[in-house]
Design a protein around this motif. Sequence first.
Motif, PDB file in Angstrom:
ATOM      1  N   LEU A 179     -61.279 -17.604   3.181  1.00  0.00           N
ATOM      2  CA  LEU A 179     -61.687 -17.484   1.660  1.00  0.00           C
ATOM      3  C   LEU A 179     -60.433 -16.815   0.984  1.00  0.00           C
ATOM      4  CD1 LEU A 179     -64.197 -16.807  -0.296  1.00  0.00           C
ATOM      5  CD2 LEU A 179     -64.079 -14.385   0.561  1.00  0.00           C
ATOM      6  N   ASP A 180     -60.208 -17.424  -0.274  1.00  0.00           N
ATOM      7  CA  ASP A 180     -59.209 -17.207  -1.063  1.00  0.00           C
ATOM      8  C   ASP A 180     -59.707 -16.684  -2.544  1.00  0.00           C
ATOM      9  OD1 ASP A 180     -56.692 -17.001  -2.537  1.00  0.00           O
ATOM     10  OD2 ASP A 180     -56.075 -18.970  -2.151  1.00  0.00           O
ATOM     11  N   LEU A 181     -59.456 -15.339  -2.869  1.00  0.00           N
ATOM     12  CA  LEU A 181     -59.630 -14.887  -4.176  1.00  0.00           C
ATOM     13  C   LEU A 181     -58.389 -14.623  -5.101  1.00  0.00           C
ATOM     14  CD1 LEU A 181     -62.091 -12.230  -2.562  1.00  0.00           C
ATOM     15  CD2 LEU A 181     -62.690 -14.256  -3.614  1.00  0.00           C
ATOM     16  N   PRO A 182     -58.331 -15.686  -6.021  1.00  0.00           N
ATOM     17  CA  PRO A 182     -56.932 -15.465  -6.794  1.00  0.00           C
ATOM     18  C   PRO A 182     -57.417 -14.952  -8.375  1.00  0.00           C
ATOM     19  CG  PRO A 182     -57.757 -17.700  -6.774  1.00  0.00           C
ATOM     20  CD  PRO A 182     -58.699 -16.988  -6.090  1.00  0.00           C
ATOM     21  N   TYR A 183     -56.219 -14.586  -9.067  1.00  0.00           N
ATOM     22  CA  TYR A 183     -56.331 -14.285 -10.067  1.00  0.00           C
ATOM     23  C   TYR A 183     -54.852 -14.724 -10.781  1.00  0.00           C
ATOM     24  CZ  TYR A 183     -56.280 -11.773 -14.743  1.00  0.00           C
ATOM     25  OH  TYR A 183     -56.294 -11.616 -15.965  1.00  0.00           O
ATOM     26  N   ARG A 184     -54.745 -15.577 -11.982  1.00  0.00           N
ATOM     27  CA  ARG A 184     -53.638 -16.115 -12.734  1.00  0.00           C
ATOM     28  C   ARG A 184     -53.456 -15.755 -13.968  1.00  0.00           C
ATOM     29  NH1 ARG A 184     -52.360 -22.692 -12.268  1.00  0.00           N
ATOM     30  NH2 ARG A 184     -52.092 -21.786 -10.010  1.00  0.00           N
ATOM     31  N   TRP A 185     -52.082 -15.492 -14.288  1.00  0.00           N
ATOM     32  CA  TRP A 185     -51.445 -15.121 -15.726  1.00  0.00           C
ATOM     33  C   TRP A 185     -50.285 -16.306 -16.095  1.00  0.00           C
ATOM     34  CZ3 TRP A 185     -46.701 -13.172 -17.662  1.00  0.00           C
ATOM     35  CH2 TRP A 185     -47.037 -12.745 -18.907  1.00  0.00           C
ATOM     36  N   VAL A 186     -50.442 -16.731 -17.278  1.00  0.00           N
ATOM     37  CA  VAL A 186     -49.268 -17.665 -17.290  1.00  0.00           C
ATOM     38  C   VAL A 186     -48.683 -17.174 -18.881  1.00  0.00           C
ATOM     39  CG1 VAL A 186     -48.799 -20.085 -18.280  1.00  0.00           C
ATOM     40  CG2 VAL A 186     -50.659 -19.435 -16.531  1.00  0.00           C
ATOM     41  N   ASP A 187     -47.247 -17.514 -18.959  1.00  0.00           N
ATOM     42  CA  ASP A 187     -46.598 -17.067 -20.062  1.00  0.00           C
ATOM     43  C   ASP A 187     -46.014 -18.583 -20.241  1.00  0.00           C
ATOM     44  OD1 ASP A 187     -44.982 -16.190 -22.060  1.00  0.00           O
ATOM     45  OD2 ASP A 187     -43.365 -15.692 -20.590  1.00  0.00           O
ATOM     46  N   GLN A 188     -46.213 -19.123 -21.483  1.00  0.00           N
ATOM     47  CA  GLN A 188     -45.679 -20.401 -21.809  1.00  0.00           C
ATOM     48  C   GLN A 188     -44.911 -20.450 -23.034  1.00  0.00           C
ATOM     49  OE1 GLN A 188     -48.289 -24.094 -21.344  1.00  0.00           O
ATOM     50  NE2 GLN A 188     -48.588 -24.048 -23.583  1.00  0.00           N
ATOM     51  N   SER A 189     -43.973 -21.343 -23.287  1.00  0.00           N
ATOM     52  CA  SER A 189     -43.097 -21.193 -24.495  1.00  0.00           C
ATOM     53  C   SER A 189     -42.896 -22.822 -24.680  1.00  0.00           C
ATOM     54  CB  SER A 189     -41.768 -20.632 -24.078  1.00  0.00           C
ATOM     55  OG  SER A 189     -40.799 -20.905 -25.205  1.00  0.00           O
ATOM     56  N   VAL A 190     -43.099 -23.145 -25.946  1.00  0.00           N
ATOM     57  CA  VAL A 190     -43.138 -24.488 -26.209  1.00  0.00           C
ATOM     58  C   VAL A 190     -42.227 -24.737 -27.405  1.00  0.00           C
ATOM     59  CG1 VAL A 190     -44.220 -26.667 -27.128  1.00  0.00           C
ATOM     60  CG2 VAL A 190     -45.446 -25.083 -25.552  1.00  0.00           C
ATOM     61  N   VAL A 191     -41.016 -25.576 -27.354  1.00  0.00           N
ATOM     62  CA  VAL A 191     -39.907 -25.656 -28.129  1.00  0.00           C
ATOM     63  C   VAL A 191     -40.310 -27.161 -28.837  1.00  0.00           C
ATOM     64  CG1 VAL A 191     -37.622 -25.850 -28.521  1.00  0.00           C
ATOM     65  CG2 VAL A 191     -38.629 -24.427 -26.939  1.00  0.00           C
ATOM     66  N   ARG A 192     -40.694 -27.241 -30.050  1.00  0.00           N
ATOM     67  CA  ARG A 192     -40.911 -28.496 -30.764  1.00  0.00           C
ATOM     68  C   ARG A 192     -39.783 -28.698 -31.725  1.00  0.00           C
ATOM     69  NH1 ARG A 192     -45.905 -25.839 -30.621  1.00  0.00           N
ATOM     70  NH2 ARG A 192     -47.677 -26.935 -29.384  1.00  0.00           N
ATOM     71  N   PRO A 193     -39.343 -30.041 -32.079  1.00  0.00           N
ATOM     72  CA  PRO A 193     -38.521 -30.264 -32.849  1.00  0.00           C
ATOM     73  C   PRO A 193     -38.922 -30.312 -34.276  1.00  0.00           C
ATOM     74  CG  PRO A 193     -38.391 -32.096 -31.161  1.00  0.00           C
ATOM     75  CD  PRO A 193     -39.697 -31.439 -31.098  1.00  0.00           C
ATOM     76  N   VAL A 194     -38.306 -29.790 -35.331  1.00  0.00           N
ATOM     77  CA  VAL A 194     -38.638 -29.917 -36.762  1.00  0.00           C
ATOM     78  C   VAL A 194     -37.480 -30.589 -37.624  1.00  0.00           C
ATOM     79  CG1 VAL A 194     -38.810 -28.334 -38.631  1.00  0.00           C
ATOM     80  CG2 VAL A 194     -39.553 -27.581 -36.576  1.00  0.00           C
ATOM     81  N   GLY A 195     -38.173 -31.931 -38.004  1.00  0.00           N
ATOM     82  CA  GLY A 195     -37.195 -32.688 -38.582  1.00  0.00           C
ATOM     83  C   GLY A 195     -36.212 -33.203 -37.424  1.00  0.00           C
ATOM     84  N   LEU A 196     -35.131 -33.473 -38.109  1.00  0.00           N
ATOM     85  CA  LEU A 196     -33.956 -33.910 -37.241  1.00  0.00           C
ATOM     86  C   LEU A 196     -33.023 -33.119 -36.667  1.00  0.00           C
ATOM     87  CD1 LEU A 196     -32.992 -37.375 -39.201  1.00  0.00           C
ATOM     88  CD2 LEU A 196     -34.559 -37.089 -37.244  1.00  0.00           C
ATOM     89  N   THR A 197     -32.991 -31.775 -37.324  1.00  0.00           N
ATOM     90  CA  THR A 197     -32.094 -30.915 -36.819  1.00  0.00           C
ATOM     91  C   THR A 197     -32.665 -29.582 -36.380  1.00  0.00           C
ATOM     92  OG1 THR A 197     -31.637 -29.918 -39.078  1.00  0.00           O
ATOM     93  CG2 THR A 197     -30.060 -31.752 -38.105  1.00  0.00           C
TER      94      THR A 197
END
Length: 377
Positions: A179-197
């Motif tokens: 038996l496995d009883l887990p808990y999950r926490w996630v930290d996510q960072s998303v880098v998106r381009p804006v225009g060409l620069t």
Amino acid sequence: MRKYPRPLTVTSVIVLVMTLGSPMAFGAASPDIDAEIESLRRAADELLHRVKELEKKRARQPLSKNEVRAAKTPAAPIGSSKSAAVATKSAGPGAIAIDELAAERALERTLTAEGALLLGPKQFDVEPYFNYVRRESDQWVLAAESDLIGIRQGRTRRNEFDLGVRLRAGLPFSSQFELDLPYRWVDQSVVRPVGLTGVNEASNQGSSVGDIKVGFATTLLRERGWRPDLIGRVTWDTDTGDQVDGIVPMGIGYNELRFGLTALKRQDPLAFTASLSYTTTFEKDNIKPGDELGLLLGVSLAASPETSLSLALVQSFKKELEVNGDRIAGSDQVSSVLALGASSILGRRTLFSVSLGVGLTEDAPDYSLNLSLPMRF
């Protein structure tokens, strides 16, 4: 090296007396000395005769229970698992006492935690654990600015933390409940381009109860000659976790059924393991992750009774994702991880284990860290 004289036995004393009593030992002898020598010879002959009679009488007597048990019990070879598993208590002065920790070697405890060995009936393992996984992936997107259009690279960074407890219970007929009883926490960072620069980075966090896992394992074959131990296992990975928390995908939340075989071959102080598994995932909300084939090849070394080291290659081949019954081209994945581990006994019932995984392919995590503390009851 200094040599010490051996202790004299009864026979050696008799021979010494007969030798010293010979005329050649002292040259010419007087009649009185001859009579004394003859007397000593007769006494030596009588004593030698008595010793031979005692030896014959002893040979005809039956052995005691302790002597019979000692004669029938073969000595375990040095370095074998049997010799390491024997534990005796001191019975008085001069008795040899073996450390009881030898009966719970780190190698056996590690193999049990990895699923290559099963617990005996009425044995229980409680294993608190902590997992950290680092993932980074790149995506190419179209970017436009004024009348110009270009292709730029975005990036997603994820830190996944899993806390939980694994429970194992030994059952009759060489079986085990898991038996496995887990808990999950996630930290996510998303880098998106804006225009060409320009770029835009957004960070978000999500958490959820993990997918509870229930499993059953049993020993199918016992090691004999070239044949390894073989364990069969079936595990139900439930969908108790959330698929998404806010806008953060949790990577869980699907019902999965996993079938596996694990082979173990011992060559003390080494143990070789090989595992093959197949996982099928059930559709949920018109989304069906692809089925997965897993392969593991590993070797563990008993560096000492209290410490073991391990090395493993973990491979997985995942089929394409299906949405509304249609497969998404290019969504299949091949993941390969090199895992390095070490385990050490902290007490008679407690083992501390740490492992580091390094991703070898683009679809694998960049790296991972696992800490666990299996406790035996």
